[in-house]
Design a protein around this motif. Sequence first.
Motif, PDB file in Angstrom:
ATOM      1  N   ASN A  55       1.127  -1.262  -0.568  1.00 32.28           N
ATOM      2  CA  ASN A  55       0.044  -0.304  -0.090  1.00 32.28           C
ATOM      3  C   ASN A  55       0.797   1.321   0.113  1.00 32.28           C
ATOM      4  O   ASN A  55       0.409   2.126   1.278  1.00 32.28           O
ATOM      5  CB  ASN A  55      -0.746   0.010   1.761  1.00 32.28           C
ATOM      6  N   PRO A  56       1.451   1.575  -0.716  1.00 31.36           N
ATOM      7  CA  PRO A  56       2.848   2.770  -1.031  1.00 31.36           C
ATOM      8  C   PRO A  56       1.653   3.891  -1.165  1.00 31.36           C
ATOM      9  O   PRO A  56       0.976   3.931  -1.835  1.00 31.36           O
ATOM     10  CB  PRO A  56       3.546   2.320  -2.060  1.00 31.36           C
ATOM     11  N   GLY A  57       2.046   5.039  -0.136  1.00 31.89           N
ATOM     12  CA  GLY A  57       1.170   6.489  -0.325  1.00 31.89           C
ATOM     13  C   GLY A  57      -0.124   5.733   0.340  1.00 31.89           C
ATOM     14  O   GLY A  57      -0.733   6.910   0.765  1.00 31.89           O
ATOM     15  N   VAL A  58      -0.004   4.888   0.607  1.00 29.50           N
ATOM     16  CA  VAL A  58      -1.271   5.366   1.373  1.00 29.50           C
ATOM     17  C   VAL A  58      -1.096   4.422   2.715  1.00 29.50           C
ATOM     18  O   VAL A  58      -1.811   5.010   4.111  1.00 29.50           O
ATOM     19  CB  VAL A  58      -2.283   3.451   0.710  1.00 29.50           C
ATOM     20  N   VAL A  59      -0.812   3.213   3.225  1.00 24.03           N
ATOM     21  CA  VAL A  59       0.017   2.966   4.095  1.00 24.03           C
ATOM     22  C   VAL A  59       1.514   3.713   4.692  1.00 24.03           C
ATOM     23  O   VAL A  59       2.584   2.602   4.506  1.00 24.03           O
ATOM     24  CB  VAL A  59      -0.384   1.477   5.264  1.00 24.03           C
ATOM     25  N   THR A  60       2.004   4.554   5.115  1.00 18.22           N
ATOM     26  CA  THR A  60       3.582   4.340   4.626  1.00 18.22           C
ATOM     27  C   THR A  60       3.643   4.125   6.571  1.00 18.22           C
ATOM     28  O   THR A  60       5.157   4.473   6.542  1.00 18.22           O
ATOM     29  CB  THR A  60       3.764   6.122   4.451  1.00 18.22           C
ATOM     30  N   GLU A  61       3.192   4.060   7.221  1.00 19.41           N
ATOM     31  CA  GLU A  61       4.692   4.060   9.183  1.00 19.41           C
ATOM     32  C   GLU A  61       3.503   2.813   9.832  1.00 19.41           C
ATOM     33  O   GLU A  61       2.409   2.423   9.312  1.00 19.41           O
ATOM     34  CB  GLU A  61       3.929   5.220   9.592  1.00 19.41           C
ATOM     35  N   ALA A  62       4.400   2.365  10.305  1.00 20.51           N
ATOM     36  CA  ALA A  62       4.092   1.335  11.534  1.00 20.51           C
ATOM     37  C   ALA A  62       3.194   1.138  11.919  1.00 20.51           C
ATOM     38  O   ALA A  62       2.186   0.848  12.183  1.00 20.51           O
ATOM     39  CB  ALA A  62       5.176   0.732  11.807  1.00 20.51           C
ATOM     40  N   ALA A  63       3.086   1.894  12.909  1.00 25.50           N
ATOM     41  CA  ALA A  63       1.723   2.730  13.416  1.00 25.50           C
ATOM     42  C   ALA A  63       0.752   2.499  12.582  1.00 25.50           C
ATOM     43  O   ALA A  63      -0.789   1.942  13.272  1.00 25.50           O
ATOM     44  CB  ALA A  63       1.865   4.256  13.750  1.00 25.50           C
ATOM     45  N   GLN A  64      -0.220   2.782  11.406  1.00 31.19           N
ATOM     46  CA  GLN A  64      -1.049   2.588  10.113  1.00 31.19           C
ATOM     47  C   GLN A  64      -1.241   1.097  10.092  1.00 31.19           C
ATOM     48  O   GLN A  64      -2.065   0.598  10.450  1.00 31.19           O
ATOM     49  CB  GLN A  64      -0.588   3.186   8.952  1.00 31.19           C
ATOM     50  N   SER A  65       0.180   0.733   9.975  1.00 33.60           N
ATOM     51  CA  SER A  65      -0.150  -0.992  10.191  1.00 33.60           C
ATOM     52  C   SER A  65      -0.526  -1.603  11.274  1.00 33.60           C
ATOM     53  O   SER A  65      -1.702  -2.654  10.841  1.00 33.60           O
ATOM     54  CB  SER A  65       1.591  -1.550   9.186  1.00 33.60           C
ATOM     55  N   LEU A  89      -9.114  -9.617   2.721  1.00 36.99           N
ATOM     56  CA  LEU A  89      -8.252 -10.630   1.571  1.00 36.99           C
ATOM     57  C   LEU A  89      -8.571  -9.983   0.415  1.00 36.99           C
ATOM     58  O   LEU A  89      -7.346  -9.557  -0.734  1.00 36.99           O
ATOM     59  CB  LEU A  89      -8.714 -11.947   1.617  1.00 36.99           C
ATOM     60  N   LYS A  90      -9.895 -10.119   0.514  1.00 36.03           N
ATOM     61  CA  LYS A  90     -10.300  -9.704  -1.612  1.00 36.03           C
ATOM     62  C   LYS A  90     -10.031  -7.633  -1.475  1.00 36.03           C
ATOM     63  O   LYS A  90      -9.711  -7.311  -2.908  1.00 36.03           O
ATOM     64  CB  LYS A  90     -11.601  -9.405  -1.559  1.00 36.03           C
ATOM     65  N   GLY A  91      -9.354  -7.309  -0.443  1.00 34.68           N
ATOM     66  CA  GLY A  91      -9.321  -5.677  -0.901  1.00 34.68           C
ATOM     67  C   GLY A  91     -10.452  -4.504  -1.105  1.00 34.68           C
ATOM     68  O   GLY A  91     -10.868  -3.507  -2.284  1.00 34.68           O
ATOM     69  N   LEU A  92     -11.213  -4.832  -0.279  1.00 31.83           N
ATOM     70  CA  LEU A  92     -12.990  -4.393  -0.584  1.00 31.83           C
ATOM     71  C   LEU A  92     -12.667  -3.162   0.839  1.00 31.83           C
ATOM     72  O   LEU A  92     -13.404  -2.914   0.720  1.00 31.83           O
ATOM     73  CB  LEU A  92     -14.007  -5.330  -0.135  1.00 31.83           C
ATOM     74  N   LYS A  93     -11.759  -3.346   1.449  1.00 34.22           N
ATOM     75  CA  LYS A  93     -11.857  -2.522   3.397  1.00 34.22           C
ATOM     76  C   LYS A  93     -10.585  -1.363   2.869  1.00 34.22           C
ATOM     77  O   LYS A  93     -10.339  -1.153   1.180  1.00 34.22           O
ATOM     78  CB  LYS A  93     -11.014  -2.993   3.897  1.00 34.22           C
ATOM     79  N   ALA A  99      -3.402  12.410   4.492  1.00 35.71           N
ATOM     80  CA  ALA A  99      -2.687  14.058   3.931  1.00 35.71           C
ATOM     81  C   ALA A  99      -3.432  14.008   2.204  1.00 35.71           C
ATOM     82  O   ALA A  99      -4.110  14.864   1.849  1.00 35.71           O
ATOM     83  CB  ALA A  99      -1.804  13.885   3.107  1.00 35.71           C
ATOM     84  N   GLU A 100      -4.777  12.981   1.946  1.00 35.93           N
ATOM     85  CA  GLU A 100      -5.985  13.227   0.616  1.00 35.93           C
ATOM     86  C   GLU A 100      -6.964  13.510   1.148  1.00 35.93           C
ATOM     87  O   GLU A 100      -8.353  14.075   0.720  1.00 35.93           O
ATOM     88  CB  GLU A 100      -5.671  11.786  -0.121  1.00 35.93           C
ATOM     89  N   ARG A 101      -6.706  13.208   2.598  1.00 35.70           N
ATOM     90  CA  ARG A 101      -8.506  13.853   3.535  1.00 35.70           C
ATOM     91  C   ARG A 101      -9.985  12.816   3.127  1.00 35.70           C
ATOM     92  O   ARG A 101     -10.487  12.966   2.226  1.00 35.70           O
ATOM     93  CB  ARG A 101      -8.583  14.796   3.242  1.00 35.70           C
ATOM     94  N   ARG A 102      -9.372  11.175   2.325  1.00 30.49           N
ATOM     95  CA  ARG A 102     -10.208  10.705   1.338  1.00 30.49           C
ATOM     96  C   ARG A 102     -10.073   9.275   2.251  1.00 30.49           C
ATOM     97  O   ARG A 102      -8.397   8.448   2.234  1.00 30.49           O
ATOM     98  CB  ARG A 102     -10.472  10.725   0.554  1.00 30.49           C
ATOM     99  N   GLU A 103     -10.850   8.391   1.756  1.00 27.60           N
ATOM    100  CA  GLU A 103     -11.089   7.124   2.081  1.00 27.60           C
ATOM    101  C   GLU A 103     -10.365   6.196   0.911  1.00 27.60           C
ATOM    102  O   GLU A 103     -10.753   6.289  -0.607  1.00 27.60           O
ATOM    103  CB  GLU A 103     -11.824   6.117   2.166  1.00 27.60           C
ATOM    104  N   ARG A 104      -8.751   5.284   1.269  1.00 28.71           N
ATOM    105  CA  ARG A 104      -8.126   4.393   0.153  1.00 28.71           C
ATOM    106  C   ARG A 104      -8.762   3.051   0.170  1.00 28.71           C
ATOM    107  O   ARG A 104      -8.291   2.867   1.374  1.00 28.71           O
ATOM    108  CB  ARG A 104      -6.542   5.145  -0.177  1.00 28.71           C
ATOM    109  N   ASN A 105      -8.594   2.235  -0.782  1.00 31.60           N
ATOM    110  CA  ASN A 105      -8.373   1.102  -0.935  1.00 31.60           C
ATOM    111  C   ASN A 105      -7.539   0.228  -0.283  1.00 31.60           C
ATOM    112  O   ASN A 105      -6.334   0.448  -0.564  1.00 31.60           O
ATOM    113  CB  ASN A 105      -8.459   0.386  -2.196  1.00 31.60           C
ATOM    114  N   LEU A 106      -7.327  -0.624   0.732  1.00 32.57           N
ATOM    115  CA  LEU A 106      -6.224  -1.194   1.236  1.00 32.57           C
ATOM    116  C   LEU A 106      -5.897  -3.116   0.841  1.00 32.57           C
ATOM    117  O   LEU A 106      -7.190  -3.202   0.723  1.00 32.57           O
ATOM    118  CB  LEU A 106      -6.536  -1.584   2.661  1.00 32.57           C
ATOM    119  N   ALA A 107      -4.783  -2.810   0.789  1.00 37.50           N
ATOM    120  CA  ALA A 107      -4.343  -4.324  -0.213  1.00 37.50           C
ATOM    121  C   ALA A 107      -3.902  -4.994   1.067  1.00 37.50           C
ATOM    122  O   ALA A 107      -2.763  -4.475   1.832  1.00 37.50           O
ATOM    123  CB  ALA A 107      -3.810  -4.578  -0.905  1.00 37.50           C
ATOM    124  N   LEU A 108      -3.976  -6.558   1.257  1.00 36.08           N
ATOM    125  CA  LEU A 108      -3.097  -7.140   1.827  1.00 36.08           C
ATOM    126  C   LEU A 108      -2.812  -8.201   1.569  1.00 36.08           C
ATOM    127  O   LEU A 108      -2.026  -9.026   1.381  1.00 36.08           O
ATOM    128  CB  LEU A 108      -4.396  -7.632   2.749  1.00 36.08           C
TER     129      LEU A 108
END
Length: 977
Positions: A55-65, A89-93, A99-108
């Motif tokens: 998730n580059p640019g979406v989850v950038t810090e360990a705290a977010q993980s 797992l499906k990437g629906l969350k 920084a973008e003030r919006r929700e972005r899809n999460l990939a596991l």
Amino acid sequence: MTLASERHTVQNPLIRYAVEAGWEYLPPDEALRMRGGEEKPFLHPVLVEQIQRLNPGVVTEAAQSEEVIRRLLTVRADIEGNREAWEYLKGLKTVFVQAERRERNLALLDPERPEANRFHVTDEFTFQSGARRIRADVVFLINGIPVILIETKAATRLEGIAEAFDQIRRYHQEAPDLMAQAQLFALTHLVQFFYGATWSLSRKALFNWREATNAADFETLVKAFIAPRRVLRVLTDYILFARKDGELQKIVLRPHQMRATERVLARSYQAVTAQKAPRRGLIWHTQGSGKTYTMLTIARRLIEDGRFDNPTVLLIVDRNELESQLFQNLEAVGFGRVHLARSKSHLRDLLKADTRGLIVSMIHKFDDMPAALCTRRNVFVLVDEAHRSTGGDLGNYLMGALPNAVFIGFTGTPIDRTAHGKGTFKVFGADDPQGYLDKYSIRESIEDGTTVPLHYQLAPNDLMADREAMEREFWALAELEGVAEVEELNRVLDRAVTLTNMLKNRERVDKVAAFVADHFRQYVQPMGYKAFLVAADREACALYKEALDRYLPAEWSAVVISAGHNDPPHLKRYHLSEEEETRLRRAFRKPGEDPQIFIVTEKLLTGYDAPILYCMYLDKPMRDHVLLQAIARVNRPYESEDGQCKTSGLILDFVGVFENLERALAFDSQDVSGVVEGIEVLQKRFAALMSTARTDYLPLYAGKSADKAAETVLEHFRDKEPREAFYRYFREVEEIYEILSPDPFLRPYLEDYQRLVEMYRLLRAAYEPHVPVDKSFLRKTAEIVQQHSRTDALREPQATYEIGPAALLALLTAERPETVKVFNLLKELHRLVEEQGRAAPYLLSIGERAEEIRRRFEERLIESQQALQELEDLVRQLREAEEERRSKMGDLSDRPYAPQAFAVEWWLRTHQVPAEEARAVAQKMEDAFAALPHWMSSRKQEGELRTALYKALLAAGISEVVAWADAILNLLRRAAE
């Protein structure tokens, strides 16, 4: 190396093949360290790293993980939580990007780039859930998340797969927070390899991977199943969650469904990228094999796949009921853009507006549709029940409105020999030499266990429909009009005035109802199954309900019919609200709940799955697709909670359509032959099996006294191979007996059958003491065991009610043959360990020695005399242990940790350590157990306890301290489970 070793023969090779396939092996200790404790399911550092990497640019810090992991850990510990974990797992969350003030899809996971993921496999995966602790044999993790559990059993274990399945079920009860994360499980004992979806734990949802792949060896089998690219695809594309009558269900697609999906996608991609590529295809998957879920998966894949450039997908169905069910499924499986065509004009507007995403419509809404409404090439039309949906002008309007679309037809019934059936091949199958893009036949589905075979039985002549009326008014009209759907069939019956009146004659209805009630009580209800009564029309349903209530409790049956606005009062009384019908449909699927019989004429004959449905009382003339669709309601596999499996379905025919199968089912013989057979086929098979009994099995104890007969039988089946062959033989006999009983046909065989039951009971009790014998019988055979046990017949060894050394010594001196004595002693030792092992852990070591004697005796390494001598020594040691335990072993206290300490001492003594030194170790360990009470759940305390045990063993002069300590601690863990 012995084949009886689960670890060396099955578990270790499985891990080795997984590593060769691309998984990285983690030893259990290393996996536990990365998890951070037994109560944590994830490889924590791996998951933290992969969340950021994917998730580059979406989850950038360990705290977010860490926050994502916290959310994953808090999903509900049930199927609802499992669906939420799958959505991750499906990437629906999504996650909020500040920084973008919006929700972005999460990939596991990254299914498109397998190399971007990390694949680990580990074994002996211990997991602590509250006070309970489980140990899974093999666990596969992707990016640190456990996704597959595999339970392995020794190749020589007869009940290996069943035992492994029971363990998976237990894990769901005892460690639901781990199973909320895992998506798949597999069971193998080398010879067989089954798989299924977690939280879908009925036997019918357990699939045979060996049959699906035709793999000849275990290595190919394993590598095909856990190939990393395939696992990613299954997790993200071939798992579905759907609500059926309000209940969430989980489905993993079968190989034939995955195969059809991939073929449709390949054809679709070819069609949108090449000018002259084929644009049609026919998917011919038999009724009950999951055709609806295949369609839904294809639709979802088409919409999600970027190669198709935001397409339009039309699902074409032809019944209101099916449309509603499909729409419910679509909402449940997460389709985001769904449009339900409410009318012809609404459908026209959707197509004019160039609507993208999914459109659900009934075929009749294309009536009089203008040509070329949508000319794009990335339009995909999935037509359900294609053998009847696209006939006549409606098909022309559909294809004219979408001239460049890809058309994929689906059918669940064999294509018939009539012009109508040939037309289906012409419309959808012209681009394929064999006429279809993918086929999964009735016979294949039965061989795979997707469906069960069907048997039919003709009702007594005085209850059958009038043959002349059938010939004149049904067969002639049906053949003339080419019956292809229920509405056409009903129109034929409306014109068959004489036949319909005869079927609804009050006197006949009463006689049929009385027969149905008696048959249901005798044949269906004792097996724990349920039934349909299919009547000629809605009025006939009402008449049958009134009649059936005179012979059975009213709550046992319910009428399910469509409501008409102008219905008279005697029909309106059976109108159901949507909520009430849903409640009834749900209750019918459950054993022990009413209703037990549904009275129907049209509703529920398509699109309703109730695996517990075994018998269909057919009092409505049908043929071809309508008949096959209706009777397919009873072909669903079913397994009860106590392990009884439905092996076939039964149709009891009151109208005579099965008198001439060629006429009733106008399909190619290779597609239906041997699939629907008369009940007399089972009678012939039963007679043949009993003939085998009279030549191969029953002579074993002919002319012998009971004890000599028992010895002869036990000795004859001492080798495992013939014993397992007899078990398989008996199971088939028992299953057929269950279906046929009660029947005058069985009377000449009853005494011999009872002898077989007694022989089976004796062998199971002697050779498989861990299996509750009575529970292994089906219901009608269990009645024989309860009602017809004979004092002079073969019996399992008699129970001793006061289990202990004195009773066991009495068995040694009893006047019985040596072979019988051996098994009586083994059985009672097993019972003693089972009942008292938790309170007295030292008994487990005695039980292990008894099992070793059993193994050597069964494998003919020792004879009965030597076995008796060794058992006698074991019983004497048991008596000594009991006496010492009662005296509290002198210096050992009465603290709660004394039983553990005594178990240590006795284990050492049985391994030839002198009594004084063994007692010294036990005294030291009692203090250690008291100081470290949580050693079984705390890694730190276990380490300290091991150190104390190592020191005590070294002080006693023992050199192999690590191996002995492992054995002792494993013994104590088993006692605590």
